[in-house]
Motif scaffolding. Structure first.
Motif, PDB file in Angstrom:
ATOM      1  N   GLU A  32       1.156  -1.600   0.155  1.00 20.07           N
ATOM      2  CA  GLU A  32       0.191  -0.004  -0.071  1.00 20.07           C
ATOM      3  C   GLU A  32       1.043   1.310   0.111  1.00 20.07           C
ATOM      4  N   PHE A  33       0.776   2.226  -0.451  1.00 22.38           N
ATOM      5  CA  PHE A  33       0.922   3.783  -0.235  1.00 22.38           C
ATOM      6  C   PHE A  33       0.903   3.743   0.871  1.00 22.38           C
ATOM      7  N   LYS A  34       1.112   4.998   1.341  1.00 19.27           N
ATOM      8  CA  LYS A  34       0.367   6.155   2.441  1.00 19.27           C
ATOM      9  C   LYS A  34       0.149   6.710   1.559  1.00 19.27           C
ATOM     10  N   PRO A  35      -1.324   7.024   2.131  1.00 20.41           N
ATOM     11  CA  PRO A  35      -2.113   8.037   1.063  1.00 20.41           C
ATOM     12  C   PRO A  35      -1.723   9.270   1.088  1.00 20.41           C
ATOM     13  N   THR A  36      -1.821  10.313  -0.103  1.00 22.72           N
ATOM     14  CA  THR A  36      -1.469  11.823   0.320  1.00 22.72           C
ATOM     15  C   THR A  36      -2.175  12.699   0.606  1.00 22.72           C
ATOM     16  N   LYS A  82      -4.389  14.530   0.639  1.00 20.56           N
ATOM     17  CA  LYS A  82      -5.478  15.303  -0.592  1.00 20.56           C
ATOM     18  C   LYS A  82      -6.724  14.081  -1.183  1.00 20.56           C
ATOM     19  N   GLN A  83      -5.714  12.583  -1.098  1.00 19.66           N
ATOM     20  CA  GLN A  83      -5.895  11.477  -1.269  1.00 19.66           C
ATOM     21  C   GLN A  83      -6.853  10.702  -0.248  1.00 19.66           C
ATOM     22  N   GLN A  84      -6.373  11.117   1.020  1.00 20.10           N
ATOM     23  CA  GLN A  84      -6.880  11.055   2.807  1.00 20.10           C
ATOM     24  C   GLN A  84      -8.282  11.452   2.598  1.00 20.10           C
ATOM     25  N   HIS A 144      -3.372   2.798 -20.034  1.00 17.79           N
ATOM     26  CA  HIS A 144      -1.999   2.194 -19.752  1.00 17.79           C
ATOM     27  C   HIS A 144      -1.107   2.663 -19.346  1.00 17.79           C
ATOM     28  N   ASP A 145      -0.138   2.617 -18.801  1.00 20.69           N
ATOM     29  CA  ASP A 145       0.373   3.123 -17.863  1.00 20.69           C
ATOM     30  C   ASP A 145       2.160   2.837 -18.350  1.00 20.69           C
ATOM     31  N   PHE A 146       2.509   3.808 -19.375  1.00 16.69           N
ATOM     32  CA  PHE A 146       3.823   2.770 -19.705  1.00 16.69           C
ATOM     33  C   PHE A 146       4.553   4.248 -19.747  1.00 16.69           C
ATOM     34  N   GLY A 197       4.143  11.165 -20.327  1.00 19.87           N
ATOM     35  CA  GLY A 197       5.389  11.737 -19.020  1.00 19.87           C
ATOM     36  C   GLY A 197       4.494  11.195 -17.927  1.00 19.87           C
ATOM     37  N   ARG A 198       4.223  10.479 -17.489  1.00 19.72           N
ATOM     38  CA  ARG A 198       3.411   9.649 -16.878  1.00 19.72           C
ATOM     39  C   ARG A 198       4.814   8.947 -15.618  1.00 19.72           C
ATOM     40  N   ALA A 199       6.301   9.465 -15.859  1.00 17.17           N
ATOM     41  CA  ALA A 199       7.534   8.879 -15.348  1.00 17.17           C
ATOM     42  C   ALA A 199       8.073  10.104 -15.121  1.00 17.17           C
ATOM     43  N   GLY A 234     -10.651  13.390 -10.886  1.00 13.85           N
ATOM     44  CA  GLY A 234      -9.121  13.674 -10.157  1.00 13.85           C
ATOM     45  C   GLY A 234      -8.173  13.207 -11.722  1.00 13.85           C
ATOM     46  N   VAL A 235      -7.633  13.819 -11.754  1.00 17.00           N
ATOM     47  CA  VAL A 235      -6.193  14.706 -13.725  1.00 17.00           C
ATOM     48  C   VAL A 235      -6.136  12.820 -13.638  1.00 17.00           C
ATOM     49  N   THR A 236      -5.449  12.935 -14.996  1.00 23.05           N
ATOM     50  CA  THR A 236      -4.841  11.002 -14.724  1.00 23.05           C
ATOM     51  C   THR A 236      -3.580  11.444 -14.290  1.00 23.05           C
ATOM     52  N   GLY A 237      -3.454  10.199 -13.951  1.00 23.71           N
ATOM     53  CA  GLY A 237      -2.376  10.210 -12.833  1.00 23.71           C
ATOM     54  C   GLY A 237      -2.420  10.375 -11.075  1.00 23.71           C
ATOM     55  N   SER A 238      -3.949  10.617 -10.870  1.00 22.20           N
ATOM     56  CA  SER A 238      -4.168  11.844  -9.642  1.00 22.20           C
ATOM     57  C   SER A 238      -3.588  10.920  -8.332  1.00 22.20           C
ATOM     58  N   GLY A 239      -4.087   9.792  -8.931  1.00 17.45           N
ATOM     59  CA  GLY A 239      -3.655   8.546  -8.049  1.00 17.45           C
ATOM     60  C   GLY A 239      -5.615   8.210  -7.391  1.00 17.45           C
ATOM     61  N   LYS A 240      -6.184   7.926  -8.245  1.00 16.65           N
ATOM     62  CA  LYS A 240      -7.562   7.750  -8.329  1.00 16.65           C
ATOM     63  C   LYS A 240      -7.534   6.242  -7.639  1.00 16.65           C
ATOM     64  N   THR A 241      -6.938   5.428  -8.122  1.00 15.61           N
ATOM     65  CA  THR A 241      -6.771   4.160  -7.999  1.00 15.61           C
ATOM     66  C   THR A 241      -6.553   3.386  -6.500  1.00 15.61           C
ATOM     67  N   GLU A 242      -5.825   4.471  -5.599  1.00 17.25           N
ATOM     68  CA  GLU A 242      -5.060   4.192  -4.294  1.00 17.25           C
ATOM     69  C   GLU A 242      -6.410   4.389  -3.979  1.00 17.25           C
ATOM     70  N   VAL A 243      -7.318   5.208  -3.860  1.00 14.92           N
ATOM     71  CA  VAL A 243      -8.202   5.761  -3.341  1.00 14.92           C
ATOM     72  C   VAL A 243      -9.714   5.089  -3.039  1.00 14.92           C
ATOM     73  N   PRO A 247      -6.032  -4.838 -18.136  1.00 12.94           N
ATOM     74  CA  PRO A 247      -5.147  -6.128 -17.322  1.00 12.94           C
ATOM     75  C   PRO A 247      -4.900  -5.064 -16.000  1.00 12.94           C
ATOM     76  N   LYS A 248      -4.177  -3.765 -16.142  1.00  6.01           N
ATOM     77  CA  LYS A 248      -3.380  -3.551 -14.582  1.00  6.01           C
ATOM     78  C   LYS A 248      -4.199  -3.268 -13.638  1.00  6.01           C
ATOM     79  N   THR A 249      -5.259  -2.900 -13.770  1.00  7.35           N
ATOM     80  CA  THR A 249      -6.351  -2.763 -12.363  1.00  7.35           C
ATOM     81  C   THR A 249      -6.879  -3.786 -11.906  1.00  7.35           C
TER      82      THR A 249
HETATM   83  P1  ADP Z   1      -5.292   7.699 -11.147  1.00  7.96           P
HETATM   84  O1  ADP Z   1      -5.913   6.298 -10.969  1.00  7.96           O
HETATM   85  O2  ADP Z   1      -5.462   9.005 -10.507  1.00  7.96           O
HETATM   86  O3  ADP Z   1      -4.797   7.785 -13.141  1.00  7.96           O
HETATM   87  P2  ADP Z   1      -3.048   6.324 -10.287  1.00  7.96           P
HETATM   88  O4  ADP Z   1      -4.094   5.729  -9.612  1.00  7.96           O
HETATM   89  O5  ADP Z   1      -2.867   4.940 -11.980  1.00  7.96           O
HETATM   90  O6  ADP Z   1      -3.370   7.448 -11.060  1.00  7.96           O
HETATM   91  O7  ADP Z   1      -1.645   6.987  -9.842  1.00  7.96           O
HETATM   92  C1  ADP Z   1      -0.853   7.081 -10.598  1.00  7.96           C
HETATM   93  C2  ADP Z   1       0.624   7.117  -9.813  1.00  7.96           C
HETATM   94  O8  ADP Z   1       0.749   7.462  -9.215  1.00  7.96           O
HETATM   95  C3  ADP Z   1       0.892   5.124  -9.687  1.00  7.96           C
HETATM   96  O9  ADP Z   1       1.923   5.133 -10.410  1.00  7.96           O
HETATM   97  C4  ADP Z   1       0.688   5.259  -8.695  1.00  7.96           C
HETATM   98  O10 ADP Z   1       0.869   4.241  -8.231  1.00  7.96           O
HETATM   99  C5  ADP Z   1       1.059   6.651  -7.919  1.00  7.96           C
HETATM  100  N1  ADP Z   1       0.786   6.604  -6.153  1.00  7.96           N
HETATM  101  C6  ADP Z   1      -0.701   6.579  -6.157  1.00  7.96           C
HETATM  102  N2  ADP Z   1      -0.558   6.658  -4.602  1.00  7.96           N
HETATM  103  C7  ADP Z   1       0.026   7.183  -4.709  1.00  7.96           C
HETATM  104  C8  ADP Z   1       0.948   8.087  -2.701  1.00  7.96           C
HETATM  105  N3  ADP Z   1      -0.055   8.055  -1.969  1.00  7.96           N
HETATM  106  N4  ADP Z   1       2.265   7.888  -2.332  1.00  7.96           N
HETATM  107  C9  ADP Z   1       3.202   7.184  -4.040  1.00  7.96           C
HETATM  108  N5  ADP Z   1       2.362   7.258  -5.087  1.00  7.96           N
HETATM  109  C10 ADP Z   1       1.223   6.715  -5.222  1.00  7.96           C
END
Ligand code: ADP
Ligand code: ZN
Length: 731
Positions: free
Chosen positions: A196-200, A202-204, A547-549, A587-589, A222-231, A257-259
């Motif tokens: 697990e990630f420690k939620p940021t 905003k995620q919290q 996709h997340d490349f 530019g996801r990385a 949430g914008v693309t790459g904002s960490g919605k999946t962790e929420v 298949p990523k999710t």
């Molecule tokens: P979204 O679904 O909003 O497009 P993702 O869930 O794919 O975004 O998250 C983008 C990236 O950030 C992923 O690589 C994910 O693993 C990473 N990430 C998500 N939450 C955190 C966090 N709290 N701390 C560090 N990295 C995180």
């Protein structure tokens, strides 16, 4: 005891309740599947109610033959769904039941898979010496089992021959236990490795707001790459803690298949996967794992919203704007409607997630029907990729007639030289969009559908993208016999070919409906692309999703205008969504990303707002347009679609229905914004002629909608009639 039963026959005339007597010798449960005498036939049905008496003449009431499953397959919650979905979409009850109980579960063809595990008996141990010395195989099998307490009968049969093993079983030397085995997709995914990630912060906040249930319905914007999946995962974890279950929907599993993998690796076997790509056996097992409570999280495509889970603690719809959430074939329904019903029934949060919500969803959030939760930054504050808009008219004036602008080619060369990856998006597959005769204007069309045929160079054929029918390529015009055949607009296949000439040393991959005909082909193409640097992936909207490349630094949108001038009130919205989603792949990385968008209308406001990633301004403009023109969410679009093998009957019935709707309008004048009957834009698809009565009416007029349903309720053997509420596509 009497049962109210719905019979398993999809016909309007039979979509009603029949009374049956319950047999004396067994108990019948509510929601159970039963075998019934029906006329001269024996058919299946479902028990929707039980009662002490019937109003019918007892001599007319037949008796249920027997129940077909031990337990009722329809959970109590589903009865609400049945009545509400029938009301909302005018669906037949049996068609809703088929959504709730998938065909693999009710066909009787798929069975629980079992294996027999064999072991040596006590008896064998004391009598082993009695085996004749020439029964070498039997002796060897016993010796083997002495060292190995249990072995599957399959292995034993293979090693020693089934005759040998059967003899030992007969003699009482070997006994076995029968065990159920699950056919599980994704066995290759390792469990519990995803930390697990420690939620940021905003995620919290988002997690807390969702769990607070201030409002059950939430939009996670949430914008693309904002960490919605962790929420989502944290919300689901909370549900599990409370001994509840969850549904997690993703648009198209084969594309994302990523999710599934993420969920599987975090929650292990508690996850069951439901989607159309599973084998019948896998679907059967995954469904029952959810039904039995062995699995607690259903991850899947649209159909997973009907997952047989009790005590739901969270429902999540990721990429809620995706059109795959709306079913376009009978039974037609919107996933979010089902999700809301289930959330209310279970008093659990529903989360719709997107970077580009539909205008309707965002409007609901603005009106506070949904809790609006915003994640406005990418994780680690990575910037969104810079988007350059290239004016293709200018390129044309400068003499560049190819599909690649000079700017895009320059950026591509840079990326290739840096060993980076490029994604090129073109929403048109095949080699060229049509073949026509320059002399007389003859256009190659499908004989069964009213659409032009697409040229595919690979197999040198013309193909219909509606029905799949194939035709010989034109070498000369069948009409005027001249051989000046012209090709239409470029498709992905031709782009792939051009790229191999432009970048001969760079590997080019293509992903579209033509290259992904088998179950595993998506994964294969994506997997190889991921490993190759530099590389170019060309594709249709398939490459837009999730996709997340990390090495993709450049995204090219070759012809952004393709979706913009679709005759559809959602054209702007769909273009905005598509461009934003494709752009989100770059530019996801660590390395910054860049997007090159090519258009003939560089000043169009949609592109303007896309390039600044300004959803809110786009929304404000669009909602005003919708309000002025009374389009959804300020109205409901209803289409009565009439199809038939012959033109006349379809046309006549359409006219009849139109007149009835006109009568209805007389008494409800202010509720109608629009009413017209016409040929459908595609006048013929798969040999069926198509007409439609198109209406726009005021929102929240259920009685009026009901009256339209009534009008469309025609039973006609030659013509089929469907009503669609807010259809995705009016072709
Ligand atoms: P979204 O679904 O909003 O497009 P993702 O869930 O794919 O975004 O998250 C983008 C990236 O950030 C992923 O690589 C994910 O693993 C990473 N990430 C998500 N939450 C955190 C966090 N709290 N701390 C560090 N990295 C995180
Ligand atoms: Zn066709």
């Amino acid at each position: 005891m009497f049962a109210e039963v719905i019979v398993d026959v999809s016909a309007n005339s039979l979509d009603k309740i029949f009374d049956y007597k319950c047999p004396e010798n067994c108990t019948i449960f509510l929601g159970q599947r039963v075998l019934l005498p029906f006329g001269k036939r024996t058919i299946e049905g479902y028990v929707l109610n039980l009662k002490e008496s019937t109003n019918l003449d007892l001599s007319q009431v037949k008796e249920i033959i027997k129940p077909l499953d031990e337990q009722p397959l329809i959970l109590p919650e589903m009865f609400t769904l049945i009545s509400e979905l029938k009301k909302e979409y005018n669906l037949r009850i049996i068609d809703i039941l088929h959504l709730i109980v998938p065909s693999q579960i009710r066909s009787g063809k798929v069975k629980q898979q079992t294996i027999r595990n064999c072991f040596l008996t006590e008896y064998a141990l004391s009598h082993i010496s009695e085996l004749k010395s020439n029964s070498k195989n039997q002796i060897a099998a016993c010796a083997y089992l002495k060292n190995k307490p249990q072995e599957s009968i399959v292995t034993l049969n293979k090693n020693f021959g089934s005759a040998t093993i059967n003899k030992l079983i007969e003699k009482g030397f070997i006994d076995f236990v029968t065990e159920n085995v699950n056919r599980t997709p994704l066995t290759e995914v390792e469990n519990n490795i995803n930390t697990e990630f420690k939620p940021t912060e905003k995620q919290q906040l988002a997690i807390q707001k969702i769990l607070s249930k201030q409002n059950l319905f939430n939009l996670l914007f949430g914008v693309t790459g904002s960490g919605k999946t962790e929420v989502y995962m944290q919300v689901i974890k909370e549900a599990l803690k409370n001994n509840q279950t969850a549904i997690m929907l993703v648009p198209e599993i084969s594309l994302t298949p990523k999710t599934v993998k993420q969920f599987r690796s975090r929650f292990g076997n508690l996850v069951a996967v439901l989607h159309s790509g599973l084998s019948d056996g896998e679907k059967f097992d995954e469904w029952f794992r959810l039904y039995n409570g062995e699995a607690k999280i259903a991850v899947g495509a649209r159909s997973a919203i009907f997952a047989p889970l009790k005590n739901l603690g969270a429902i999540i719809i990721d990429e809620e704007h995706d059109s795959s959430y709306q079913s376009e074939n009978n039974p037609r329904y919107e996933t979010v409607t089902v999700a809301k019903l289930r959330a209310k029934y279970n008093n659990c949060p529903l989360v719709l997630g997107s970077a580009t919500p539909t205008i309707e969803t965002f409007y609901n959030a603005q009106k506070q029907s949904y809790n609006l939760i915003t994640l406005d930054e990418r994780i680690n504050k990575r910037p969104l990729p810079k988007m350059d808009i290239v004016d293709m008219c200018h390129e044309f004036r400068e003499g560049n007639t190819s599909l690649f602008s000079n700017h895009l080619l320059n950026e591509m060369s840079k990326a290739v030289n840096n060993s980076e990856q490029i994604m090129l998006f073109l929403n048109r597959r095949g080699y060229s969009s049509f073949q026509m005769c320059r002399e007389c204007g003859f256009l190659a069309k499908c004989s069964d559908c009213d659409v032009s045929l697409v040229y595919h160079k690979e197999d040198n054929l013309l193909k219909c993208h509606y029905c799949g029918k194939k035709f010989k390529t034109l070498t000369k015009c069948p009409n005027c016999q001249k051989s000046s055949i012209k090709l239409g607009n470029t498709g992905t296949e031709k782009i792939e070919q051009e790229l191999s000439e432009l970048f001969p040393n760079t590997k080019v991959f293509r992903m579209d409906n033509d290259t992904t005909t088998t179950k595993s082909s998506h994964a294969k193409i994506l997997g190889e692309f991921e490993k190759t640097k530099p590389a170019i992936l060309v594709g249709t909207q398939m490459i837009a999703k999730g996709h997340d490349f990390p090495s993709v630094t450049l995204v090219g949108i070759l012809d952004a205008d393709l979706s913009l001038f679709y005759s559809d009130f959602k054209a702007n919205e769909k273009t905005f969504q598509l461009v934003t989603q494709v752009a989100g792949r770059a530019g996801r990385a660590e390395k910054e990303g860049k997007v090159v968008l090519q258009t003939f209308f560089p000043k169009h406001y949609v592109y303007n707002f896309c390039s600044s990633y300004d959803y809110l301004r786009f929304y404000n403009k669009e909602i005003n347009l919708r309000e002025t023109a009374s389009f959804p969410p300020f109205s409901k679009i209803i289409r009565i679609l009439v199809t038939a093998e012959e033109d006349e009957p379809a046309k006549n019935l359409t006219h009849e229905l139109f007149l009835k709707c006109k009568d209805l309008r007389v008494n409800n004048k202010s509720d109608f914004y629009f009413l017209e009957a016409m040929r459908s834009p595609h006048a013929k698809i798969k040999r069926k002629y198509r007409y439609q009565v198109l209406m726009r009416i005021k929102e929240n007029k259920p009685e009026l909608v009901n009256q339209i349903f009534e009008i469309a309720n025609v039973i006609n053997s030659k013509v089929s009639v469907f009503v669609e509420v807010n259809p995705q596509n009016l072709s």
